[in-house]
Write an enzyme that holds these catalytic residues in place. Structure first.
Site, PDB file in Angstrom:
ATOM      1  N   HIS A 155       0.834  -1.209   0.000  1.00  0.00           N
ATOM      2  CA  HIS A 155       0.000   0.000   0.000  1.00  0.00           C
ATOM      3  C   HIS A 155       0.870   1.262   0.000  1.00  0.00           C
ATOM      4  O   HIS A 155       0.554   2.239   0.682  1.00  0.00           O
ATOM      5  CB  HIS A 155      -0.945   0.005   1.216  1.00  0.00           C
ATOM      6  CG  HIS A 155      -2.062  -0.987   1.109  1.00  0.00           C
ATOM      7  ND1 HIS A 155      -3.222  -0.753   0.396  1.00  0.00           N
ATOM      8  CD2 HIS A 155      -2.195  -2.238   1.617  1.00  0.00           C
ATOM      9  CE1 HIS A 155      -4.029  -1.811   0.484  1.00  0.00           C
ATOM     10  NE2 HIS A 155      -3.424  -2.734   1.214  1.00  0.00           N
ATOM     11  N   ASP A 212      -0.947  -4.695   6.057  1.00  0.00           N
ATOM     12  CA  ASP A 212      -1.940  -5.535   5.379  1.00  0.00           C
ATOM     13  C   ASP A 212      -1.572  -5.750   3.914  1.00  0.00           C
ATOM     14  O   ASP A 212      -0.920  -4.914   3.289  1.00  0.00           O
ATOM     15  CB  ASP A 212      -3.331  -4.880   5.469  1.00  0.00           C
ATOM     16  CG  ASP A 212      -3.347  -3.476   4.890  1.00  0.00           C
ATOM     17  OD1 ASP A 212      -2.353  -2.743   5.091  1.00  0.00           O
ATOM     18  OD2 ASP A 212      -4.324  -3.108   4.226  1.00  0.00           O
ATOM     19  N   GLU A 213      -2.035  -6.858   3.403  1.00  0.00           N
ATOM     20  CA  GLU A 213      -2.029  -7.135   1.951  1.00  0.00           C
ATOM     21  C   GLU A 213      -0.723  -6.786   1.246  1.00  0.00           C
ATOM     22  O   GLU A 213      -0.749  -6.203   0.163  1.00  0.00           O
ATOM     23  CB  GLU A 213      -3.165  -6.360   1.288  1.00  0.00           C
ATOM     24  CG  GLU A 213      -4.519  -6.729   1.831  1.00  0.00           C
ATOM     25  CD  GLU A 213      -5.634  -5.850   1.282  1.00  0.00           C
ATOM     26  OE1 GLU A 213      -6.694  -6.388   0.971  1.00  0.00           O
ATOM     27  OE2 GLU A 213      -5.456  -4.632   1.194  1.00  0.00           O
ATOM     28  N   SER A 214       0.403  -7.167   1.852  1.00  0.00           N
ATOM     29  CA  SER A 214       1.683  -6.941   1.164  1.00  0.00           C
ATOM     30  C   SER A 214       1.935  -8.136   0.259  1.00  0.00           C
ATOM     31  O   SER A 214       2.840  -8.945   0.486  1.00  0.00           O
ATOM     32  CB  SER A 214       2.807  -6.785   2.188  1.00  0.00           C
ATOM     33  OG  SER A 214       2.644  -5.579   2.874  1.00  0.00           O
ATOM     34  N   LEU A 215       1.111  -8.250  -0.768  1.00  0.00           N
ATOM     35  CA  LEU A 215       1.057  -9.480  -1.553  1.00  0.00           C
ATOM     36  C   LEU A 215       2.283  -9.690  -2.436  1.00  0.00           C
ATOM     37  O   LEU A 215       2.551 -10.803  -2.864  1.00  0.00           O
ATOM     38  CB  LEU A 215      -0.228  -9.512  -2.407  1.00  0.00           C
ATOM     39  CG  LEU A 215      -1.537  -9.289  -1.638  1.00  0.00           C
ATOM     40  CD1 LEU A 215      -2.735  -9.377  -2.566  1.00  0.00           C
ATOM     41  CD2 LEU A 215      -1.679 -10.287  -0.487  1.00  0.00           C
TER      42      LEU A 215
END
Ligand code: NGO
Length: 522
Positions: free
Chosen positions: A270, A333-336
């Site tokens: 993000h 979050d969501e550190s894909l």
């Protein structure tokens, strides 16, 4: 009993003053419909009346109590026109006066509780702390007719039913989150929201200050974050950012209302806005373009570069110096596109940086994959196994389960704004859950409280945001404050109906859910 009282009062009124001077306001304190529902209310069936002779007597020698007294006067004077004044250090309260007393020693009331005693003669709030007095005042507002919330002069009488309220919260963290990164919201919008939170006894405002679409806080040592990274938003609008002076102003405004601001810099994912501003933060050493879409999970800081940790140290240092509260939120979050090992290494290092600046870490539930410090808190939003992992490490959890507590979820399939990836959250669904029993492995000792986030992909101005925030925010405020054994939807929906005219008087554009029989009449 109430009917007889009201009837008797009405007859007396007609006989003595004629109908115009009489009121049909309830004299039963238990029927005031307060949100959050107080722990105990005992009615004594009479009426206390504010008049132009009413004065506010704060605890002698307490500047803070005097400031709270002034807050009450400033709230009540525009609509009542009574010119209530704070009379620090002079005389004794007499008939019709308000007393704000800091007593100490009432263990049950704790750090935020209050006792409100109203007789026909005197209205008294007693608390151990100024915060307790402040919450007592919010209750007093709700005991007055809804028109007291109007910004311009209204007709009296200004009556309050007599009785006693003893009240204190279940959780010490009762929060809401505003995402100012996807769409930017200016200082005045945030202050309006702070006032709305305060009215319902919420005490933490989490500000999501950075994301792929925008960086919203001036950082003096890395100026392009805001100057470049802040210049757009979802849909390509002009974006914006808070100067440090503006941000400090928000923090102070919140603090004066017993609300702690927790700043979030979301990382290592993000981060497109930061990556677009400084090429050296990128793994490839090259900046991407600014981003105005709503996809998630495509960006990452270079987790193996010392420049990144210098950057984070500078940013956290500047933020910490503007943060009176204990926590800094690091996202996570969501550190894909960050490899697992890199992610764990990163979160561990960032925890050390935050600690070195004297603050504790809050992060989304994925941070449980790292080695959490005992005072780190994970914010449960998606995966209960992460939250459980956090508790197993001896850390605590903040409850924001997306399927109940996400304010950006649509109410139903025809909602004007919002997303629906976590389902629809009608007003009853958002209200009817208990943080302490939702995940069996997580009990109340593991929970610091509840937070309802408003992500802003689909909302870009105050009215749109209020459509998603209200009336659901009131339910989350109540979940944070009122014991779960005292809460049920059938009772709540009647009290919420009564808040309709209050929200209207406050100028809130709330969603008129058809599940509630809204009472817009005064
Ligand atoms: C997720 C995601 C956010 C989105 C939001 C939308 C978390 C913690 N990360 O929540 O980036 O804006 O959903 O509902």
């Amino acid at each position: 009993m109430k009917k007889i009282n009201t009837f008797t009062l009405a007859i007396t009124c007609i006989a003595v003053f004629g109908m115009a001077a009489c009121s049909s306001e309830p004299t039963d304190m238990t029927e005031a419909g307060i949100i959050p529902k107080p722990v105990s209310v005992t009615s004594s069936g009479e009426t206390f009346t504010l008049s132009k002779h009413t004065d506010i007597f704060p605890e002698e020698g307490s500047e803070e109590a005097a400031r709270i007294g002034q807050f009450l006067a400033d709230k009540l004077n525009p609509s009542t026109g009574l010119g209530l004044a704070v009379v620090s250090g002079r005389g004794k309260p007499g008939r019709g006066d308000i007393l704000l007393e800091l007593a100490g020693g009432d263990v049950e009331l704790g750090d935020e509780g209050y006792e409100l005693t109203v007789t026909a003669r005197l209205l008294k709030i007693t608390a151990n702390t100024p915060a307790g007095l402040f919450y007592g005042i919010q209750t007093v507002r709700q005991l007055l007719p809804a028109r007291v919330e109007m910004a311009d002069k209204q007709e009296g009488p200004w009556e309050i039913p007599t009785g006693t309220i003893r009240d204190y919260p279940v959780y010490s963290y009762r929060g809401a989150m505003r995402d100012v990164a996807r769409h930017f919201f200016g200082v005045e919008d945030i202050k309006t929201f702070i006032d709305q939170m305060a009215a319902y006894k919420m005490n933490v405002l989490h500000m999501h200050l950075s994301d792929d679409q925008g960086w919203r806080i001036e950082i003096k040592s890395w100026p392009d974050l805001a100057l470049h990274g802040g210049m757009t938003e979802v849909g390509g609008g002009e974006g914006g950012f808070y100067t440090q002076e503006q941000y400090k102003d928000i923090v102070k405004y919140a603090q004066d209302r017993y609300i702690t601001v927790i700043p979030e810099i979301d990382m290592p994912g993000h981060t497109n806005a930061a990556l677009a501003s400084y090429p050296e933060l990128n793994t490839e050493g090259k900046s991407p373009e600014l981003y105005t879409g709503i996809k998630v999970g495509f960006s990452t800081l270079n987790t193996r570069s010392e420049t990144t940790y210098k950057f984070i140290d500078d940013v956290i240092g500047e933020l910490a110096s503007m943060t009176p509260g204990a926590y800094i939120h690091i996202g996570g979050d969501e550190s894909l596109v960050t490899k697992h090992d890199d992610y764990v290494y990163f979160i561990n290092r960032v925890q050390d940086i935050v600690t070195a600046h004297g603050k504790k870490v809050l992060g989304w539930d994925e941070i449980a994959l790292a080695t959490l410090k005992p005072n780190t808190v994970a914010q449960y939003w998606a995966r209960s196994e992460n939250a459980i992992k956090c508790v197993q490490q001896g850390a605590r959890v903040l409850m924001s389960p997306a399927r109940f507590a996400y304010l950006d979820m649509k109410y139903d399939s025809v909602s004007t704004y919002g997303l629906n990836w976590a389902g629809y959250i009608e007003v009853d669904h958002g209200y009817s859950w208990d943080p302490a029993t939702l995940v069996p492995e997580i009990t109340s000792e593991n929970i610091i409280g509840i937070e309802a986030p408003l992500w802003s992909e689909t909302v870009s101005n105050l009215q749109e945001a209020e459509y998603l925030l209200f009336p659901r925010l009131l339910g989350f405020a109540e979940i944070g404050w009122t014991p779960s054994a005292m809460r049920n939807w059938d009772d709540y929906k009647v009290r919420l109906a009564g808040q309709g005219k209050r929200m209207k008087a406050m100028g809130i554009s709330f969603y008129p859910s058809t599940l509630v029989n809204w009472d817009h009449q005064e």
